[in-house]
Design a protein around this motif. Structure first.
Motif, PDB file in Angstrom:
ATOM      1  N   GLU A  98       7.555  -0.941  -4.102  1.00 23.41           N
ATOM      2  CA  GLU A  98       8.313  -0.747  -2.865  1.00 23.41           C
ATOM      3  C   GLU A  98       7.410  -0.877  -1.639  1.00 23.41           C
ATOM      4  O   GLU A  98       7.760  -1.544  -0.662  1.00 23.41           O
ATOM      5  CB  GLU A  98       9.000   0.620  -2.860  1.00 23.41           C
ATOM      6  CG  GLU A  98       9.768   0.883  -1.575  1.00 23.41           C
ATOM      7  CD  GLU A  98      10.361   2.281  -1.504  1.00 23.41           C
ATOM      8  OE1 GLU A  98      10.497   2.808  -0.375  1.00 23.41           O
ATOM      9  OE2 GLU A  98      10.686   2.858  -2.558  1.00 23.41           O
ATOM     10  N   ALA A  99       6.244  -0.243  -1.712  1.00 26.30           N
ATOM     11  CA  ALA A  99       5.324  -0.293  -0.578  1.00 26.30           C
ATOM     12  C   ALA A  99       4.881  -1.726  -0.287  1.00 26.30           C
ATOM     13  O   ALA A  99       4.860  -2.163   0.868  1.00 26.30           O
ATOM     14  CB  ALA A  99       4.113   0.593  -0.853  1.00 26.30           C
ATOM     15  N   VAL A 100       4.548  -2.450  -1.349  1.00 29.94           N
ATOM     16  CA  VAL A 100       4.045  -3.815  -1.178  1.00 29.94           C
ATOM     17  C   VAL A 100       5.149  -4.765  -0.730  1.00 29.94           C
ATOM     18  O   VAL A 100       5.002  -5.525   0.235  1.00 29.94           O
ATOM     19  CB  VAL A 100       3.400  -4.321  -2.487  1.00 29.94           C
ATOM     20  CG1 VAL A 100       3.055  -5.803  -2.375  1.00 29.94           C
ATOM     21  CG2 VAL A 100       2.149  -3.515  -2.813  1.00 29.94           C
ATOM     22  N   GLU A 101       6.293  -4.738  -1.420  1.00 33.02           N
ATOM     23  CA  GLU A 101       7.352  -5.703  -1.108  1.00 33.02           C
ATOM     24  C   GLU A 101       8.001  -5.437   0.248  1.00 33.02           C
ATOM     25  O   GLU A 101       8.432  -6.381   0.927  1.00 33.02           O
ATOM     26  CB  GLU A 101       8.406  -5.718  -2.209  1.00 33.02           C
ATOM     27  CG  GLU A 101       7.919  -6.364  -3.486  1.00 33.02           C
ATOM     28  CD  GLU A 101       9.045  -6.812  -4.395  1.00 33.02           C
ATOM     29  OE1 GLU A 101      10.138  -7.178  -3.893  1.00 33.02           O
ATOM     30  OE2 GLU A 101       8.846  -6.796  -5.620  1.00 33.02           O
ATOM     31  N   SER A 102       8.061  -4.191   0.672  1.00 31.78           N
ATOM     32  CA  SER A 102       8.617  -3.923   1.997  1.00 31.78           C
ATOM     33  C   SER A 102       7.692  -4.489   3.081  1.00 31.78           C
ATOM     34  O   SER A 102       8.161  -5.018   4.098  1.00 31.78           O
ATOM     35  CB  SER A 102       8.843  -2.427   2.206  1.00 31.78           C
ATOM     36  OG  SER A 102       7.638  -1.689   2.083  1.00 31.78           O
ATOM     37  N   ASP A 103       6.386  -4.411   2.850  1.00 32.16           N
ATOM     38  CA  ASP A 103       5.440  -5.019   3.790  1.00 32.16           C
ATOM     39  C   ASP A 103       5.552  -6.546   3.772  1.00 32.16           C
ATOM     40  O   ASP A 103       5.509  -7.196   4.830  1.00 32.16           O
ATOM     41  CB  ASP A 103       4.000  -4.617   3.440  1.00 32.16           C
ATOM     42  CG  ASP A 103       3.594  -3.312   4.112  1.00 32.16           C
ATOM     43  OD1 ASP A 103       4.418  -2.738   4.856  1.00 32.16           O
ATOM     44  OD2 ASP A 103       2.459  -2.859   3.886  1.00 32.16           O
ATOM     45  N   LEU A 104       5.692  -7.123   2.584  1.00 32.40           N
ATOM     46  CA  LEU A 104       5.872  -8.572   2.479  1.00 32.40           C
ATOM     47  C   LEU A 104       7.125  -9.016   3.226  1.00 32.40           C
ATOM     48  O   LEU A 104       7.131 -10.039   3.916  1.00 32.40           O
ATOM     49  CB  LEU A 104       5.960  -8.997   1.010  1.00 32.40           C
ATOM     50  CG  LEU A 104       4.686  -8.889   0.179  1.00 32.40           C
ATOM     51  CD1 LEU A 104       4.985  -9.219  -1.283  1.00 32.40           C
ATOM     52  CD2 LEU A 104       3.597  -9.810   0.705  1.00 32.40           C
ATOM     53  N   PRO A 202      12.452  -7.765  10.953  1.00 33.56           N
ATOM     54  CA  PRO A 202      11.530  -7.066  10.050  1.00 33.56           C
ATOM     55  C   PRO A 202      12.031  -5.687   9.644  1.00 33.56           C
ATOM     56  O   PRO A 202      11.881  -5.290   8.480  1.00 33.56           O
ATOM     57  CB  PRO A 202      10.240  -6.979  10.867  1.00 33.56           C
ATOM     58  CG  PRO A 202      10.307  -8.144  11.796  1.00 33.56           C
ATOM     59  CD  PRO A 202      11.766  -8.243  12.172  1.00 33.56           C
ATOM     60  N   ASP A 203      12.633  -4.948  10.597  1.00 33.72           N
ATOM     61  CA  ASP A 203      13.117  -3.606  10.266  1.00 33.72           C
ATOM     62  C   ASP A 203      14.234  -3.662   9.234  1.00 33.72           C
ATOM     63  O   ASP A 203      14.244  -2.895   8.259  1.00 33.72           O
ATOM     64  CB  ASP A 203      13.618  -2.900  11.530  1.00 33.72           C
ATOM     65  CG  ASP A 203      12.487  -2.509  12.470  1.00 33.72           C
ATOM     66  OD1 ASP A 203      11.322  -2.491  12.029  1.00 33.72           O
ATOM     67  OD2 ASP A 203      12.773  -2.224  13.649  1.00 33.72           O
TER      68      ASP A 203
END
Length: 233
Positions: A98-104, A202-203
């Motif tokens: 979740e952390a990685v893909e939300s940043d991507l 992005p949001d």
């Protein structure tokens, strides 16, 4: 000297086929992830070797590799068993993903490649067909490609490969949940992600990805309640 070294390397041709052990390992790992080899099932070197036409040695070595991945358990004097699904490993992988893909998603939404958006739309169409036909494996393969496109669009392919190493236990749960629950909900969440990217928000893209990947927090306890013998803390 440096140029000479490069010339030497240029002349080296590596054309090594995958070892028998690697092929057996890949074959078995895929069946564990898909649930075709159920958690807790006992593995027989003799039966597997006979079924696929190899000696017992590569099968034994494949068992050891599966055990190092947390997908099998070697019990001295008792045999080798398919490992149970670790709830802790699933939750850890989900949190990291979740952390990685939300940043991507945020990175991509700032300037989404047109080709990536088109390919995401194609994957959603494939998922709709697979869902209608009950083709669970095809659905999951398309789901993987859809998410990988986020890394591709952000030019972070290496990140996706790192995630793949972390989520074996999570993938086992995904195969169970895709059979047990409504896949249309997953398709709808993918549409939300795609729409946010198209709007260059992005949001909204981050929110859509987080909502999608948190779905597993609802599914995990329900599946574990149905199949308590398949899970371990």
């Amino acid at each position: 000297m440096e140029q000479s070294g490069r010339n030497i390397l240029d002349r080296i041709v590596i054309a090594t086929a995958p070892s028998v052990t690697s092929q057996v390992y890949d074959w078995m790992r895929e069946r564990v992830l898909r649930g075709e080899l159920a958690p807790g099932a006992r593995l027989s070197e003799t039966e597997i070797a006979g079924a696929i036409g190899v000696s017992r040695q590569p099968v034994r070595e494949a068992f050891i590799r599966l055990a190092s991945d947390g997908l099998a358990e070697v019990r001295p004097q008792r045999g080798t068993y398919i490992g149970k699904i670790s709830v802790a490993a699933v939750l850890s992988a989900r949190l990291i993903r979740e952390a990685v893909e939300s940043d991507l998603a945020r990175m991509v939404a700032a300037d989404p490649p047109v080709e990536m958006l088109a390919r995401m739309a194609e994957e959603i169409a494939l998922q709709e067909r697979a869902d209608a036909e009950g083709a669970v494996e095809a659905f999951i393969d398309s789901d993987d490609r859809f998410h990988r496109l986020l890394a591709t669009g952000a030019r972070q392919e290496a990140v996706w490969h790192d995630l793949e190493k972390l989520k074996s236990q999570m993938n086992r749960l995904r195969h169970m949940s895709m059979r047990a629950f409504d896949r249309a909900g997953t398709i709808g969440q993918h549409r939300d992600i795609l729409e946010a990217l198209r709007r260059r928000s992005p949001d909204a893209a981050e929110r859509a990805v987080r909502a999608h990947l948190r779905q597993m927090l609802d599914e995990l306890p329900r599946i574990a309640a149905r199949h308590p013998d398949f899970f371990t803390d």
